[in-house]
Design a protein around this motif. Structure first.
Motif, short mmCIF file in Angstrom:
data_model
loop_
_atom_site.label_atom_id
_atom_site.label_comp_id
_atom_site.label_asym_id
_atom_site.label_seq_id
_atom_site.Cartn_x
_atom_site.Cartn_y
_atom_site.Cartn_z
N CYS A 1 0.81 -1.22 0.00
CA CYS A 1 0.00 0.00 0.00
C CYS A 1 0.85 1.27 0.00
O CYS A 1 0.31 2.38 -0.15
CB CYS A 1 -0.94 0.02 1.20
SG CYS A 1 -0.10 0.19 2.79
N CYS B 1 -0.22 1.18 7.99
CA CYS B 1 -0.58 0.09 7.09
C CYS B 1 -1.72 -0.75 7.67
O CYS B 1 -1.68 -1.16 8.84
CB CYS B 1 0.63 -0.79 6.83
SG CYS B 1 0.26 -2.29 5.90
N LYS B 2 -2.74 -1.03 6.85
CA LYS B 2 -3.86 -1.86 7.27
C LYS B 2 -4.05 -3.07 6.36
O LYS B 2 -5.13 -3.66 6.31
CB LYS B 2 -5.14 -1.01 7.29
CG LYS B 2 -5.11 0.11 8.32
CD LYS B 2 -6.41 0.89 8.36
CE LYS B 2 -6.36 2.00 9.40
NZ LYS B 2 -7.62 2.77 9.43
N CYS B 3 -2.99 -3.42 5.64
CA CYS B 3 -3.07 -4.58 4.75
C CYS B 3 -3.29 -5.85 5.58
O CYS B 3 -2.60 -6.08 6.58
CB CYS B 3 -1.78 -4.71 3.94
SG CYS B 3 -1.49 -3.33 2.82
N LYS B 4 -4.23 -6.67 5.14
CA LYS B 4 -4.57 -7.88 5.88
C LYS B 4 -3.80 -9.09 5.32
O LYS B 4 -4.26 -9.79 4.43
CB LYS B 4 -6.07 -8.14 5.80
CG LYS B 4 -6.90 -7.06 6.48
CD LYS B 4 -8.39 -7.34 6.38
CE LYS B 4 -9.19 -6.25 7.08
NZ LYS B 4 -10.66 -6.50 7.00
#
Length: 204
Positions: free
Chosen positions: A167, A174-177
């Motif tokens: 991202c 960062c909120k990437c899963k």
């Protein structure tokens, strides 16, 4: 005396059949970290067998010291494993320089061993200044180098930034899963802190 066989196994033979009760072993673990560690374990175990009661190590650069954290359940805790092997072999204390996992010079305990963290900052600075006949400003590349550079009046002139490769946001945002994330480390220089024409960068 060390002998290496064609299949790269090694054999250690001490020229003396006797050792003192207090033994100090100097071993360089760079650049062949793995074979040097095996060689060290052979020597330590042999010294114990010959009657050594206290064995101290002098290791200028300690291999695997940068692998001092375990981020994922499925990865090895390399530094801890090395320390376990050394303790089991009979090591009492370790002397090393600018250890990555303990930046401050001095004596401390970690992973069941007693450590003496020395710094080579002044010796390096003196050598460079003598070689080039100039005074240098010592700077560190990140906050982790602060303890090392401040012993010679240096400053930290860089700031690290960790960004997510997916991202492109800072790690804190960062909120990437995903279970495993890939980051890129960027270094930003603080030009206001560089006030000298001759610069010496020191890091562990």
């Amino acid at each position: 005396v060390k002998r290496v066989f064609p299949d790269h196994e090694m054999h250690i033979h001490l020229t003396s059949g006797r050792v003192g009760k207090n033994v100090v072993i100097y071993q360089n673990l760079y650049p062949k970290q793995n074979s040097s560690l095996i060689e060290l374990l052979f020597v330590v175990d042999l010294c114990r067998e010959l009657g050594a009661e206290k064995i101290s190590l002098i290791i200028p650069w300690f291999a695997y010291s940068r692998q001092d954290k375990k981020w994922y359940k499925t990865e090895s805790f390399s530094l801890r494993t090395i320390c376990k092997l050394l303790k089991k072999a009979g090591i009492s204390e370790v002397y090393s320089f600018d250890i990555h996992f303990h930046r401050k010079p001095g004596k401390f305990k970690k992973f069941g061993l007693t450590w003496h963290n020395l710094t080579a900052a002044k010796a390096i600075k003196d050598y460079v200044e003598k070689k080039y006949n100039e005074k240098f400003l010592v700077i560190g590349p990140d906050a982790g180098s602060n303890e090392m550079v401040k012993t010679v009046g240096g400053v930290v002139a860089f700031k690290k930034r960790k960004d997510c490769m997916k991202c492109h946001k800072p790690a804190s945002m960062c909120k990437c899963k995903s279970k495993i994330k890939d980051y890129v480390i960027r270094q930003e220089i603080n030009e206001k802190r560089i006030t000298h024409p001759y610069i010496l960068v020191l890091d562990d």
